[in-house]
Design a protein around this motif. Sequence first.
Motif, mmCIF file in Angstrom:
data_model
loop_
_atom_site.group_PDB
_atom_site.id
_atom_site.type_symbol
_atom_site.label_atom_id
_atom_site.label_comp_id
_atom_site.label_asym_id
_atom_site.label_seq_id
_atom_site.Cartn_x
_atom_site.Cartn_y
_atom_site.Cartn_z
ATOM 1 N N CYS B 125 31.170 25.970 -31.228
ATOM 2 C CA CYS B 125 30.474 25.146 -32.222
ATOM 3 C C CYS B 125 30.734 25.674 -33.638
ATOM 4 O O CYS B 125 30.697 26.882 -33.882
ATOM 5 C CB CYS B 125 28.978 25.174 -31.924
ATOM 6 N N TYR B 127 28.925 25.561 -36.219
ATOM 7 C CA TYR B 127 27.788 26.297 -36.797
ATOM 8 C C TYR B 127 27.912 27.786 -36.439
ATOM 9 O O TYR B 127 27.704 28.654 -37.273
ATOM 10 C CB TYR B 127 26.458 25.780 -36.233
ATOM 11 N N ILE B 157 18.451 23.567 -27.118
ATOM 12 C CA ILE B 157 19.413 22.694 -27.792
ATOM 13 C C ILE B 157 20.803 22.791 -27.160
ATOM 14 O O ILE B 157 21.512 21.805 -27.073
ATOM 15 C CB ILE B 157 19.477 22.949 -29.315
ATOM 16 N N CYS B 158 21.190 23.970 -26.750
ATOM 17 C CA CYS B 158 22.500 24.114 -26.114
ATOM 18 C C CYS B 158 22.621 25.517 -25.533
ATOM 19 O O CYS B 158 21.790 26.380 -25.810
ATOM 20 C CB CYS B 158 23.614 23.881 -27.123
ATOM 21 N N THR B 160 25.275 27.241 -26.266
ATOM 22 C CA THR B 160 26.026 27.991 -27.284
ATOM 23 C C THR B 160 25.130 29.049 -27.917
ATOM 24 O O THR B 160 25.539 30.192 -28.109
ATOM 25 C CB THR B 160 26.535 27.032 -28.382
ATOM 26 N N TRP B 164 25.877 32.941 -28.784
ATOM 27 C CA TRP B 164 25.967 33.188 -30.225
ATOM 28 C C TRP B 164 24.961 34.284 -30.612
ATOM 29 O O TRP B 164 25.307 35.252 -31.291
ATOM 30 C CB TRP B 164 25.714 31.856 -30.915
ATOM 31 N N LEU B 304 24.760 14.691 -35.063
ATOM 32 C CA LEU B 304 24.594 15.399 -36.339
ATOM 33 C C LEU B 304 25.344 14.664 -37.449
ATOM 34 O O LEU B 304 26.253 13.885 -37.181
ATOM 35 C CB LEU B 304 25.174 16.826 -36.231
ATOM 36 N N LEU B 358 17.988 17.199 -26.911
ATOM 37 C CA LEU B 358 19.140 17.828 -26.271
ATOM 38 C C LEU B 358 18.772 18.570 -24.992
ATOM 39 O O LEU B 358 19.639 19.051 -24.272
ATOM 40 C CB LEU B 358 19.841 18.794 -27.240
ATOM 41 N N CYS B 389 29.499 19.737 -31.072
ATOM 42 C CA CYS B 389 28.238 19.679 -30.333
ATOM 43 C C CYS B 389 28.418 18.903 -29.032
ATOM 44 O O CYS B 389 28.194 17.700 -28.964
ATOM 45 C CB CYS B 389 27.137 19.077 -31.181
ATOM 46 N N HIS B 418 30.652 18.181 -37.261
ATOM 47 C CA HIS B 418 29.625 18.252 -38.307
ATOM 48 C C HIS B 418 29.978 19.238 -39.420
ATOM 49 O O HIS B 418 29.570 19.069 -40.548
ATOM 50 C CB HIS B 418 28.247 18.553 -37.712
HETATM 51 S S1 SF4 Z 1 23.035 22.126 -30.538
HETATM 52 FE FE1 SF4 Z 1 25.137 21.552 -30.972
HETATM 53 S S2 SF4 Z 1 25.355 21.833 -33.176
HETATM 54 FE FE2 SF4 Z 1 23.509 22.930 -32.548
HETATM 55 S S3 SF4 Z 1 24.221 24.998 -32.185
HETATM 56 FE FE3 SF4 Z 1 24.290 23.944 -30.235
HETATM 57 S S4 SF4 Z 1 26.377 23.165 -30.071
HETATM 58 FE FE4 SF4 Z 1 26.040 23.721 -32.215
#
Ligand code: SF4
Lengths: 265, 442
Positions: B125, B127, B157-158, B160, B164, B304, B358, B389, B418
């Motif tokens: 991602c 971000y 949300i994810c 990731t 991260w 997004l 999400l 995303c 995004h």
């Molecule tokens: S929800 Fe989507 S945009 Fe937000 S951090 Fe996770 S992958 Fe990235």
Amino acid sequence: MTGIRAWGIDVGSSTTKIVGVEAGGTMCLHLLEDSEPRAEEQIVRMLQRAAAASGDQRVRPLVATGYGRKLVQQADRVVTEITCHARGAYRALGHGGTLVDVGGQDSKVIKLGPQGEVLDFAMNDKCAAGTGRFLENTCRRLGVDLERLGEVALAARDEATLSSTCTVFAESEIVSLLAHGVGVEPILKGLHRALVQRLVAMIHTVGLTPPLMLSGGVARNPAVARLLEAETGETVVVPPHPQLLGAFGAALVALESVGERPGKP
Amino acid sequence: MKALGDLRDYAVARVVGPAALRVQRWGNQWRAWRGSGWESAYLAPPLGVAVRGKEMVARHWLAGRYANRDRKVAWITSAAPVELLHALGFFIVYPENHGAICGAARVAVDLSCEAENAGYSRDLCSYARTDLGSLFSGRTPVGRLPMPDLLFACTNICQTVLFWYRVLAHQLRVPLVLIDTPFVYFETAPEHAVAYVQRQIETSVPVLEKIAGRSLGMAKLKETGTLSREAAHLWMEIMQRNAHQPAPISVVDQFTLMAPVVEMRGEPATVDFYAAMLREVDGRIAEGVGAVKDERHRLLWDNLPIWYRLKDVAEMLGAGGAALVASTYTNAWGELADLIDPEEPFESMARTYLYPILNRGTGHKLKTMRRMIDQYSLDGVLLHSDRSCKPYSIGQLDQRDRLARETGVPALLLEADHNDSRCYSEAQVANRVAAFIETLER
Ligand code: SF4
């Protein structure tokens, strides 16, 4: 030739076309040139050619379409290829359905309603596979003339399988197939199959509503139409002048802008 | 020497900086009042409160520069139970919001390259790449990012964010508190999932207290919950005002005006800000002013924003008389307002943070879009297929088909990202949008 009522210009990535239509929307003049890097100069020159050929010095009303449409400063209006192709196809064939347009650098599928209205569309403008460029690149590698490409592919008895859907990698795959002694015809047939399968995937994103129509420069290649028929089970209809459909549609939009309705095919 | 430095920082953060920002706001308000500085043939000028929102965000980042001196700092994911941290006095940084600022300031690609050069894949991602790149290079458009004492991540949300934040924890050697929120497959989350999340939130408290150096006051937590709910309610009301035609506040404006409800919910100033915004939006409705001057088409935006092209997209649509009226993204920050119950903070936090869009099936999003089409009288849908995303973009092809089939409303897929402008092709997006608008005009 003075009966021209409206004009369309399609500035595409491979070719630039101009079409003039008379009352009722019949195509009566067309010009086609390979697109040049200095598009604006080419547009001026082609419009002068159109004026000379038609005797209509103004070349108006003029509608521009194609990727370079915004470069046509002489245009009264700019309209996207989606709308223009839809108009062109409906005027040329008189029915709705699913139109597949394979251009030099993009391909699109447009679903047309019974009155020729655009119901939905999908565009492949991200990847050269599934466009005319795919065949153009590879035919150079195989030493076959572009005009004869389809004919040669159709003559093949066998068909090579190409696993790459990427234009660049397909080229290296061809080199390795040739090195393994595979003939040019089967490779060409495999290439056409790969292209058509990409198109079919795109057709399914909007849904296939018969009849299936094919336009763009690639429509002149008989192998694409035949394989498309084989892959979809539908008969493929190719309008007259498939490469000019965008410019023709633009001219029809121009004709409507002066209050005239295009007639039936 | 240190005392002098402290004094200087204090003066900048508390006196000089805020005063400068206030003067800047007055200048902007004056210009907005005179109607100068706004040049768009298609779009109404932004809301007057926008300058206030900008000042709030700027103040937040200004305070952030010096936050490490006298406060504990938490880096937190966007939909995590922030109320707890507010109540414990943490200074809060949302790396995703910081990422969005980098995107809008068009420095996200530079920063992403820093992360990519350090070996992080471009498939991550943007971000995450922006944030890691900023960390590795020390560069940021907000001046200086305060370093965290705590990392607080919620998986709603994810996935990731899970990895991260682990990287952040490893790099920065700070504790990571992770709240795992099971995916909600059907209409409601099973009670055992609620209990599971609640237990995690409760057991995180001693850890948070230890880092904060103070204990959690229930009165403060309830107050934060109340303020959070009020802000979310007001935000929802503002968005719902777009049922009026013409829509008073475009989604493009919502994208930037939502910053306080994301990063400052739980603060009194945020509630005041949205109350003022609601008044202004009502004023626009009374005067018949729309965000798009000649609104002919009303569209939904899914996913997004494209941060580095916000204005261009708005202009492109505005030129065709198309207003972005509703979006699943901005809606996500208001739709959970009713779940927040300040009297039952732990249980209600568990529920609230289980239900972000999400963390639910794609069917839920489809249903939300269908409802929005009716509620806001929409005639088209733009689905931003965001390369970064994945959880937001998955299923969009089917959603596109089903929307067209079941509601008769056409939908267009726009491929972009995004934050990573390398995934955005201006000409192709413009072409698709223009063709889509022509289709609506038939
Ligand atoms: S929800 Fe989507 S945009 Fe937000 S951090 Fe996770 S992958 Fe990235």
